[in-house]
Design a protein around this motif. Sequence first.
Motif, PDB file in Angstrom:
ATOM      1  N   ASP A   1      19.024  38.652 -15.666  1.00  0.00           N
ATOM      2  CA  ASP A   1      18.401  39.386 -16.984  1.00  0.00           C
ATOM      3  C   ASP A   1      17.225  38.522 -17.625  1.00  0.00           C
ATOM      4  O   ASP A   1      16.412  38.949 -18.378  1.00  0.00           O
ATOM      5  N   ARG A   2      17.028  37.486 -16.824  1.00  0.00           N
ATOM      6  CA  ARG A   2      15.836  36.492 -17.288  1.00  0.00           C
ATOM      7  C   ARG A   2      14.716  36.326 -16.304  1.00  0.00           C
ATOM      8  O   ARG A   2      14.789  36.394 -15.114  1.00  0.00           O
ATOM      9  N   THR A   3      13.357  36.426 -16.742  1.00  0.00           N
ATOM     10  CA  THR A   3      12.474  36.278 -15.851  1.00  0.00           C
ATOM     11  C   THR A   3      12.263  34.765 -15.630  1.00  0.00           C
ATOM     12  O   THR A   3      12.221  33.992 -16.324  1.00  0.00           O
ATOM     13  N   LEU A   4      12.062  34.376 -14.150  1.00  0.00           N
ATOM     14  CA  LEU A   4      11.760  33.024 -13.838  1.00  0.00           C
ATOM     15  C   LEU A   4      10.599  32.811 -13.022  1.00  0.00           C
ATOM     16  O   LEU A   4      10.403  33.392 -11.856  1.00  0.00           O
ATOM     17  N   TYR A   5       9.706  31.941 -13.472  1.00  0.00           N
ATOM     18  CA  TYR A   5       8.619  31.519 -12.359  1.00  0.00           C
ATOM     19  C   TYR A   5       8.629  30.246 -11.946  1.00  0.00           C
ATOM     20  O   TYR A   5       8.894  29.379 -12.655  1.00  0.00           O
ATOM     21  N   LEU A   6       8.572  30.033 -10.591  1.00  0.00           N
ATOM     22  CA  LEU A   6       8.491  28.766 -10.006  1.00  0.00           C
ATOM     23  C   LEU A   6       7.072  28.614  -9.605  1.00  0.00           C
ATOM     24  O   LEU A   6       6.422  29.445  -8.624  1.00  0.00           O
ATOM     25  N   PHE A   7       6.318  27.406 -10.276  1.00  0.00           N
ATOM     26  CA  PHE A   7       4.896  27.250  -9.588  1.00  0.00           C
ATOM     27  C   PHE A   7       4.939  25.696  -8.830  1.00  0.00           C
ATOM     28  O   PHE A   7       5.596  24.722  -9.274  1.00  0.00           O
ATOM     29  N   ASP A   8       4.283  25.952  -7.691  1.00  0.00           N
ATOM     30  CA  ASP A   8       4.060  24.572  -7.116  1.00  0.00           C
ATOM     31  C   ASP A   8       2.561  24.392  -7.487  1.00  0.00           C
ATOM     32  O   ASP A   8       1.673  25.069  -7.245  1.00  0.00           O
ATOM     33  N   ILE A   9       2.356  23.026  -8.415  1.00  0.00           N
ATOM     34  CA  ILE A   9       1.118  22.788  -8.699  1.00  0.00           C
ATOM     35  C   ILE A   9       0.316  21.736  -8.344  1.00  0.00           C
ATOM     36  O   ILE A   9      -0.676  21.178  -8.645  1.00  0.00           O
ATOM     37  N   ARG A  10       0.622  21.593  -6.908  1.00  0.00           N
ATOM     38  CA  ARG A  10       0.045  20.564  -6.143  1.00  0.00           C
ATOM     39  C   ARG A  10      -1.225  21.153  -5.836  1.00  0.00           C
ATOM     40  O   ARG A  10      -1.868  22.516  -5.908  1.00  0.00           O
ATOM     41  N   THR A  11      -2.103  20.367  -4.962  1.00  0.00           N
ATOM     42  CA  THR A  11      -3.519  20.765  -4.562  1.00  0.00           C
ATOM     43  C   THR A  11      -3.434  21.661  -3.429  1.00  0.00           C
ATOM     44  O   THR A  11      -2.545  21.852  -2.754  1.00  0.00           O
TER      45      THR A  11
END
Length: 529
Positions: free
Chosen positions: A276-286
Amino acid sequence: MAATITATELHARLHGPDAGEVALLDVRELGQIAEGHILFSAPLPYSRLELGLPDLVPNRRVPLILLDAGDGVAARAAVRAQSMGYHDISMLDGGVAAWQAAGYELFDGVNVPSKVFGELIELDQHTPRLSASDLQARRDAGEKLVVVDGRPLDEYRRMNIPGATCCPNGELALRIDSLVPDADTTVVINCAGRTRSIIGAQTLIDLGLPNPVYALENGTQGWELAGLTLHRGTEGSLPLPAAAEARRDTALALAEQHGVARIDRATLEAWLRDIDRTLYLFDIRTSAERADDDDDVAELLAHQRVVHAPGGQLVQATDRWVGVRRARIVVMDTEGVRAPVVAAWLSRLGHNAAVVDGGISALAGLPTRPAPVAPNIPPLARINLTALTNGPLRQTATIIDLRNSADYRGAHIPGAKWSTRARITEVAGSRHNLLVAQDPKVAELAAIDLREAGVTELGYLDVGMGRWRAAGHPVTESPSDPPDADRIDFIFHTHDRHQGNLDAARAYLSWEVALIDRLSPEERAVFRI
């Protein structure tokens, strides 16, 4: 047929006290969006809608509101979204003009939430700044200075201040200690304009760097406005990471101070299961780190649909990656220094940001996230160079060029017509239509619209302009075709300001500074300064 809502109803959906998750997508082309858009909308041009929708709005249960120019493109986009399993879809009645007619503001430019946020930070935090003339005077006087360019390497290589070192803002927490020799050295952060200069300088101040820290006022544009010369084509490389332990506790404390949730692996698993919820997973490395991942890590990131978004750019252009307001965002790295700092900025931007203990390694052993529903894109017949030039097609086919208008003006196949997907039926021929595109998927999407309009003889011209030229065939240049009025893909807002046009640079910088005054109280309240 998707429902329509009024501007007043949309305003309530965005800012009402009981507002939940919502995705507000502007499906016009980027040039149209840059001429005026709703502040918290996310750009997703109809030309690439099906390709970008799964990442921008990963949860198909989220209410989807589509914006257009009142020309019916949103209705076409709604049909495409419905075919991918998005069912709670609305359109703004009358398009963005109706928003303005109701007394609400339209913002010109791109990545405006991040740009106005930078101005708010400088105003509230009194971020120290240094003019280009003052910086040069200090250099001439022999002061100990380090100039750090907070942009990615590709932007740095395009133009940079002589002697500056490239270290994108998202990397500062990890790398600044290997760049600054002692506490007496003054650090000056620059970008191309204002935002990343401010955010980079404030990052170091918030982390407690003992050095004098300044944002270079107006960045590289300010440098040229001061009569100074930029370097172009500098290769550059990032400074080496410093010891992570030196900054980890400070970074975590900064994240906690700004409301970032620190979650464990069990909580992350629960969020992954929450449909029911939106989930973003971000890898913020170069990008370099990402490319160097071993097969196990690469597979882990792919299975969990972790999107690569370098940290500095995620803050600078959040609307490029996050299409759902009030979604959960988990920021990840491998050492626990960069992610908390980036998450702190996202939280201050008004997002629900979190970091997970263990970072990327916390994903090991978690159930694989379901893959997004892939759009049904019928393939196009591939037409090669020989088939086009040695057969009847060259005389009978209509060639439609879907590349960006700047490339079309520079060189195109003689007789080819330029178009975007939104307007392609207006230029289609009565017989065979051959589509030219930088990405064959863009051509395949446009073909869907042509087929629905009754065009059945279609093909993708599998010939790049380089191959066309190499085969000895002529090209046509058209500096004024399409005319500027038709170039809905081209962002005139930023045109020429990095090519030595000082008037364009002055206008752009004045625009940035004035953004704050255009905010409504409801829009201002979104930011957690």
